[in-house]
Design an enzyme around this catalytic site. Structure first.
Site, PDB file in Angstrom:
ATOM      1  N   HIS A   6     -56.722  40.507 -38.386  1.00 37.12           N
ATOM      2  CA  HIS A   6     -56.617  39.506 -39.447  1.00 37.12           C
ATOM      3  C   HIS A   6     -57.342  39.947 -40.710  1.00 37.12           C
ATOM      4  O   HIS A   6     -56.896  39.678 -41.829  1.00 37.12           O
ATOM      5  CB  HIS A   6     -57.205  38.178 -38.961  1.00 37.12           C
TER       6      HIS A   6
ATOM      7  N   CYS B  60     -30.964  45.554 -38.922  1.00 32.58           N
ATOM      8  CA  CYS B  60     -32.381  45.297 -38.650  1.00 32.58           C
ATOM      9  C   CYS B  60     -32.939  46.489 -37.876  1.00 32.58           C
ATOM     10  O   CYS B  60     -32.243  47.082 -37.062  1.00 32.58           O
ATOM     11  CB  CYS B  60     -32.569  44.038 -37.815  1.00 32.58           C
TER      12      CYS B  60
END
Length: 588
Positions: free
Chosen positions: A200, A520
């Site tokens: 994070h 993708c």
């Protein structure tokens, strides 16, 4: 002069003085019985939880002063922390230890957080694409526990308010909560011994656009307060007390970077268009809401693939319809009317095994080769209650913005038909509950990830509103090469004549049926492969947000004629090595 090498996190070259931020260590916490009663320890824990929630609320109050992209990132992180502090598995298990073992609140939190972090973190044999998310989840448990333990022991948090403006912040560890109070207008760069590219903290530093290098070995041994430091956030190189020649090189790099930033800023606002005038759609693949800032910064036209497996972390209760809806709705609202393509759960193979065990689902565990058995949509159709909950949440979120629903690992018409029946049944159920869905439900699309799907695309496309070419798995199944073990070798390559023929066959069927089709996977992130695919006839690509600028820059330098010529020459080759070399040499 000392040169150290770490992990480059956030791009940028900075020359500035070092400012050391030291953190008071927590005391050693031992698992011994408390001298207080279990009820008293429970009260201490509940008070620490309340104080931690209050601190997180205070952090939220600082968000208004941050850049928009950083605000989205930090808000998402704080939401995760708050959920972990309110009747989560961590809190319940810690309370249970207090009642049954008579431990201190500190010991209960430490023991349970260690267990949950170990379960959530990377596991032996875990696919490479899952390791990043596992490390993030592990870090979340450790960060929440650290905040609780500091509040229980009274050891204060560090603050960066006294860090001199324009300096390089140097720390042993920069945690997400630390990053939340970093002012990018005051701190020139961040370097630390701990951390990594996928946690994070790294995501937040990138959102703040603060040049940063983490995981620098022996940093504390070599840098002192006030040392002159060169930080290269791209390469991860740190130079302490540089000589004059190295300083001159760094100054030149900073000047070049300034010119490059102006170019990227202009590029974001420019259309993704060939010089011959044809528009090319560039979308982003994402896994977490944390990635939205980079998506917006790099100018994606929407989300081509939202992986939803992150919602089903085995360390937390299985998310219900309301819980999923809140996350989808928040994310779709942030896309501001751009399309969000939500892929339903793609469990199986090596993905989601811990959660499957928890649910008592053994379909994939009994197979010798799970990648060739019950996974993706096949698994969901065997357990429709999971699929129904997810589809109901997605349908509700479609009232917030533009959504498409994507089905993974489709190989037969009957699978699409069965899913559509469930889809429409979910819509009827919601309408009975008073949810006013549009008459036309969000489009239901399929991923082409197996040779069977590619070869029967003509039949499949009659039952689906759009197609997505999943080139990673399609390459693996076509070439019989495990992409997790052979990635980077000559065996695993999307630039193979056989694979290109499957892609062209699928494209032709989609165009014949007037259905949108998108690429993708890693192939879409390779700008030269994109040129080949444009020559084939494809016009929509979804890739990691970080890859968007390079692909867009290449597209804006190409003509359709050049792409056509590359494709024609490629289809004359039979050797994948020659084909790869042809594409690699393109535009050089």
């Amino acid at each position: 002069m000392i040169i150290l090498q770490g992990t480059g996190i956030s791009a940028g070259v900075v020359i500035a003085r070092a400012s050391l931020a030291r953190e008071r260590p927590l005391p050693v916490i031992e698992a011994h019985p408390s001298q207080l009663s279990a009820e008293a320890e429970r009260t201490r824990l509940d008070q620490a939880i309340a104080l931690t929630l209050k601190q997180l609320k205070k952090l939220r109050g600082k968000l208004d002063s941050l850049p928009d992209e950083a605000r989205i990132e930090i808000d998402a992180m704080l939401t995760v922390y708050e959920r972990m502090l309110t009747q989560s598995r961590l809190v319940r298990a810690a309370h249970q230890r207090l009642a049954e073992e008579g431990l201190t609140a500190e010991a209960a939190v430490q023991l349970e957080s260690d267990i949950l972090a170990a379960r959530a973190g990377p596991q032996p044999g875990m696919p490479e694409e899952e390791i990043e998310g596992a490390r993030r989840r592990e870090g979340e448990f450790r960060e929440v526990a650290r905040r609780l333990l500091r509040n229980l022991t009274g050891v204060s948090f560090r603050a960066f308010s006294d860090t001199p403006s324009g300096s390089v912040l140097v720390a042993e560890q920069i945690r997400p909560a630390d990053a939340a109070v970093i002012d990018p207008n005051r701190i020139a760069a961040v370097i630390s011994e701990g951390g990594g590219a996928t946690d994070h903290t790294a995501i937040m530093l990138r959102a703040l656009t603060v040049p940063a290098v983490l995981a620098v070995p022996q940093l504390a041994e070599h840098v002192e307060e006030g040392s002159l430091v060169i930080v290269d956030g791209s390469s991860g190189r740190i130079v302490i007390n540089p000589d004059s020649a190295t300083l001159d090189e760094a100054r030149s790099a900073m000047a070049e970077e300034a010119r490059e930033r102006k170019g990227i800023g202009r590029l974001r606002r420019l259309p993704s268009r060939l010089v011959s005038g044809e528009d090319i759609e560039l979308l982003a693949n994402i896994e977490l809401a944390n990635e939205l800032p980079l998506l917006h910064r790099n100018g994606a036209a929407g989300i081509g693939l939202l992986r939803t497996e992150f919602l089903f972390d085995e360390s937390e209760p299985l998310p219900d319809e309301d819980g999923q809806y809140e996350i989808y709705a928040r994310l779709v609202a942030d896309m501001d009317e751009m399309v969000t393509t939500i892929r339903v759960l793609d469990w199986g193979g090596e993905k989601g095994l811990a959660r499957l065990r928890q649910l008592g689902i053994h379909d994939t565990q009994e197979e010798e080769n799970p990648a060739l058995g019950v996974r993706g949509l096949r698994l969901l159709l065997r357990h429709p209650e999971i699929l129904e909950t997810q589809l109901c949440a997605i349908l509700r979120a479609s009232l917030v913005g533009k959504i498409r629903v994507l089905l993974p690992m489709v190989s037969a018409v009957n699978e699409i038909q069965a899913t559509r029946q469930i889809y429409e049944r979910c819509a009827r159920r919601l309408r009975r509950r008073g949810v006013k869905l549009p008459n036309e439900l969000p489009p239901l699309g399929i991923m082409i990830e197996t040779p069977a799907a590619a070869l029967t695309a003509g039949a499949l496309v009659r039952h689906a509103e759009f197609l997505a070419l999943g080139t990673n798995d399609l390459t693996m199944y076509t070439l019989a090469v495990d992409r997790s073990s052979a990635m980077g070798s000559d065996l695993y390559t999307a630039l193979h004549p056989g694979l290109l023929k499957l892609l062209r066959f699928s494209l032709d069927e989609a165009l014949r049926a007037h259905r949108p089709i998108c690429v993708c996977g890693e192939m879409a992130a390779d700008s030269r492969s994109v040129a080949l695919l444009i020559g084939m006839g494809l016009r929509s690509f979804s890739m990691s947000a970080a890859s968007l600028p390079a692909v867009k820059r290449m597209i804006r330098s190409l003509s359709l004629e050049a792409c056509d010529d590359l494709y024609r020459r490629a289809m004359l080759l039979e050797d994948p090595i020659e084909l790869t070399q042809l594409v690699r040499d393109f535009a050089h």
